[in-house]
Design a protein around this motif. Structure first.
Motif, short mmCIF file in Angstrom:
data_model
loop_
_atom_site.label_atom_id
_atom_site.label_comp_id
_atom_site.label_asym_id
_atom_site.label_seq_id
_atom_site.Cartn_x
_atom_site.Cartn_y
_atom_site.Cartn_z
N GLN A 21 0.84 -1.20 0.00
CA GLN A 21 0.00 0.00 0.00
C GLN A 21 0.87 1.25 0.00
O GLN A 21 1.91 1.29 0.64
CB GLN A 21 -0.88 0.03 1.25
N THR A 23 0.46 5.05 1.12
CA THR A 23 -0.42 5.94 1.87
C THR A 23 0.22 7.31 1.96
O THR A 23 1.42 7.47 1.78
CB THR A 23 -0.68 5.42 3.30
N SER A 61 -5.01 6.19 0.49
CA SER A 61 -4.37 4.87 0.54
C SER A 61 -4.62 4.23 -0.81
O SER A 61 -5.75 4.21 -1.30
CB SER A 61 -4.97 4.02 1.66
#
Length: 96
Positions: A21, A23, A61
């Motif tokens: 991910q 973010t 995100s």
């Protein structure tokens, strides 16, 4: 021994999911020269349909992709910004 191996594989799998991910946040300088969140900025991986929009606090995100390492930031009041993301990078702070 099998239980230890299974637990180890589960841990590695879970860790790799979270590591995939990106973010961060998108901010701008307001009239008072303070950073303010940019709500509704689009972040999209170049040449893909994978993207997201910033929330009320300017946060986002986004799942990383193996297809590209180039992220495009789009917001109506600014010129589009293209950012190269490093393979191991998991956080990004953008100031428009």
């Amino acid at each position: 021994m099998k239980k230890i191996i299974i637990l180890l594989l589960c841990f590695v799998g879970a860790t790799s999911v979270f590591a995939q991910q990106l973010t961060g946040s998108v901010m701008e300088y307001g009239e008072d020269e303070k950073k303010t969140p940019v709500v509704g900025a689009l972040l999209q991986w170049k040449n893909t349909n994978i993207g997201t929009v910033t929330d009320i606090s300017g946060a986002f995100s986004l799942p990383k992709t193996k297809e590209t390492d180039t992220l495009i930031v789009i917001y109506q009041a600014y010129q589009n910004d293209t950012i190269a993301i490093k393979k191991d990078q998991t956080e990004l702070k953008v100031i428009l």
